[in-house]
Design a protein around this motif. Structure first.
Motif, PDB file in Angstrom:
ATOM      1  N   PRO A  30       0.768  -1.151  -0.066  1.00 18.99           N
ATOM      2  CA  PRO A  30      -0.123   0.099  -0.040  1.00 18.99           C
ATOM      3  C   PRO A  30       0.839   1.161  -0.019  1.00 18.99           C
ATOM      4  O   PRO A  30       2.037   1.304   0.545  1.00 18.99           O
ATOM      5  N   ASN A  31       0.371   2.276  -0.742  1.00 21.21           N
ATOM      6  CA  ASN A  31       0.924   3.550  -0.704  1.00 21.21           C
ATOM      7  C   ASN A  31       2.495   3.721  -1.340  1.00 21.21           C
ATOM      8  O   ASN A  31       3.233   4.623  -1.092  1.00 21.21           O
ATOM      9  N   ALA A  32       2.557   2.497  -2.158  1.00 26.18           N
ATOM     10  CA  ALA A  32       4.105   2.483  -2.859  1.00 26.18           C
ATOM     11  C   ALA A  32       4.398   3.484  -3.829  1.00 26.18           C
ATOM     12  O   ALA A  32       5.369   3.836  -4.203  1.00 26.18           O
ATOM     13  N   ASP A  33       3.086   4.088  -4.526  1.00 27.83           N
ATOM     14  CA  ASP A  33       3.231   5.095  -5.482  1.00 27.83           C
ATOM     15  C   ASP A  33       4.069   4.715  -6.743  1.00 27.83           C
ATOM     16  O   ASP A  33       4.678   5.427  -7.279  1.00 27.83           O
ATOM     17  N   ARG A  34       3.970   3.427  -7.188  1.00 23.43           N
ATOM     18  CA  ARG A  34       4.649   2.749  -8.226  1.00 23.43           C
ATOM     19  C   ARG A  34       3.798   1.602  -8.711  1.00 23.43           C
ATOM     20  O   ARG A  34       3.112   0.913  -7.970  1.00 23.43           O
ATOM     21  N   GLU A  35       3.986   1.303  -9.914  1.00 17.94           N
ATOM     22  CA  GLU A  35       3.269   0.038 -10.480  1.00 17.94           C
ATOM     23  C   GLU A  35       3.872  -1.090  -9.703  1.00 17.94           C
ATOM     24  O   GLU A  35       4.979  -1.070  -9.314  1.00 17.94           O
ATOM     25  N   GLN A  36       3.096  -2.008  -9.416  1.00 17.39           N
ATOM     26  CA  GLN A  36       3.376  -3.541  -8.975  1.00 17.39           C
ATOM     27  C   GLN A  36       2.843  -4.597  -9.625  1.00 17.39           C
ATOM     28  O   GLN A  36       1.734  -4.512  -9.796  1.00 17.39           O
ATOM     29  N   GLN A  37       3.707  -5.530  -9.694  1.00 16.27           N
ATOM     30  CA  GLN A  37       3.162  -6.838 -10.235  1.00 16.27           C
ATOM     31  C   GLN A  37       2.931  -7.849  -9.220  1.00 16.27           C
ATOM     32  O   GLN A  37       3.333  -7.810  -8.153  1.00 16.27           O
ATOM     33  N   PHE A  38       2.038  -8.676  -9.343  1.00 16.30           N
ATOM     34  CA  PHE A  38       1.426  -9.621  -8.500  1.00 16.30           C
ATOM     35  C   PHE A  38       0.538 -10.756  -9.035  1.00 16.30           C
ATOM     36  O   PHE A  38       0.157 -10.735 -10.208  1.00 16.30           O
ATOM     37  N   ALA A  39       0.309 -11.808  -8.186  1.00 16.90           N
ATOM     38  CA  ALA A  39      -0.225 -12.900  -9.045  1.00 16.90           C
ATOM     39  C   ALA A  39      -1.868 -12.945  -9.038  1.00 16.90           C
ATOM     40  O   ALA A  39      -2.346 -12.226  -7.851  1.00 16.90           O
ATOM     41  N   CYS A  40      -2.513 -13.341  -9.869  1.00 11.89           N
ATOM     42  CA  CYS A  40      -4.098 -12.979  -9.866  1.00 11.89           C
ATOM     43  C   CYS A  40      -4.661 -14.410  -9.835  1.00 11.89           C
ATOM     44  O   CYS A  40      -4.285 -15.528 -10.559  1.00 11.89           O
ATOM     45  N   ASP A  41      -5.514 -14.390  -8.981  1.00 16.44           N
ATOM     46  CA  ASP A  41      -6.354 -15.671  -8.820  1.00 16.44           C
ATOM     47  C   ASP A  41      -7.885 -15.811  -9.517  1.00 16.44           C
ATOM     48  O   ASP A  41      -8.341 -16.586  -9.156  1.00 16.44           O
ATOM     49  N   LEU A  42      -7.855 -14.893 -10.417  1.00 10.64           N
ATOM     50  CA  LEU A  42      -9.346 -14.878 -11.123  1.00 10.64           C
ATOM     51  C   LEU A  42      -9.476 -15.494 -12.498  1.00 10.64           C
ATOM     52  O   LEU A  42     -10.349 -15.213 -13.176  1.00 10.64           O
ATOM     53  N   HIS A  43      -8.260 -16.299 -12.786  1.00 14.87           N
ATOM     54  CA  HIS A  43      -8.427 -16.869 -13.945  1.00 14.87           C
ATOM     55  C   HIS A  43      -8.004 -18.461 -13.824  1.00 14.87           C
ATOM     56  O   HIS A  43      -7.341 -18.862 -12.930  1.00 14.87           O
ATOM     57  N   GLY A  44      -8.261 -19.328 -14.788  1.00  9.86           N
ATOM     58  CA  GLY A  44      -7.794 -20.689 -14.652  1.00  9.86           C
ATOM     59  C   GLY A  44      -8.245 -21.435 -13.448  1.00  9.86           C
ATOM     60  O   GLY A  44      -9.560 -21.304 -13.040  1.00  9.86           O
ATOM     61  N   ASP A  45      -7.337 -22.110 -13.018  1.00  5.76           N
ATOM     62  CA  ASP A  45      -7.398 -22.850 -11.676  1.00  5.76           C
ATOM     63  C   ASP A  45      -7.551 -22.233 -10.297  1.00  5.76           C
ATOM     64  O   ASP A  45      -7.609 -22.450  -9.355  1.00  5.76           O
TER      65      ASP A  45
END
Length: 99
Positions: A30-45
């Motif tokens: 939070p509040n990092a003020d930069r783009e961040q990459q993360f894993a998404c659990d809303l697709h596939g399995d």
């Protein structure tokens, strides 16, 4: 402007999306003020071996490249909790004490 659009715009402006993502367990600082990459659990399995999503703080949105879908705070709540637009807005307004 319709009431629904005005309501959604207010939510997007006043509620920090990074906080919503953290509440759902996404690895975002939070509040990092930069783009961040993360894993998404809303697709596939529901598992994402490589971080396929990117949070964009300037646009208060995130995009999953595996899902090919962009989301905001409202659509995130809708998908994570199976709520419709109005229910998701009401939930966010209640959580953040918006009138």
């Amino acid at each position: 402007m319709s009431r629904a659009k005005a309501r959604a715009d207010r939510i997007r402006k006043e509620i920090p999306l990074d906080e919503i993502l953290v509440q759902y367990g996404y690895a975002v600082i939070p509040n990092a003020d930069r783009e961040q990459q993360f894993a998404c659990d809303l697709h596939g399995d529901g598992s994402d071996g490589k971080p396929s999503a990117r949070f964009y703080p300037d646009s208060t949105s995130w995009h999953c490249f595996a899902c090919s879908k962009s989301r905001d705070a409202i659509s995130t709540v809708m998908e994570k909790e199976g709520k419709n637009f109005s229910e998701a807005c009401s939930d966010l307004e209640r959580r953040y004490n918006l009138p």
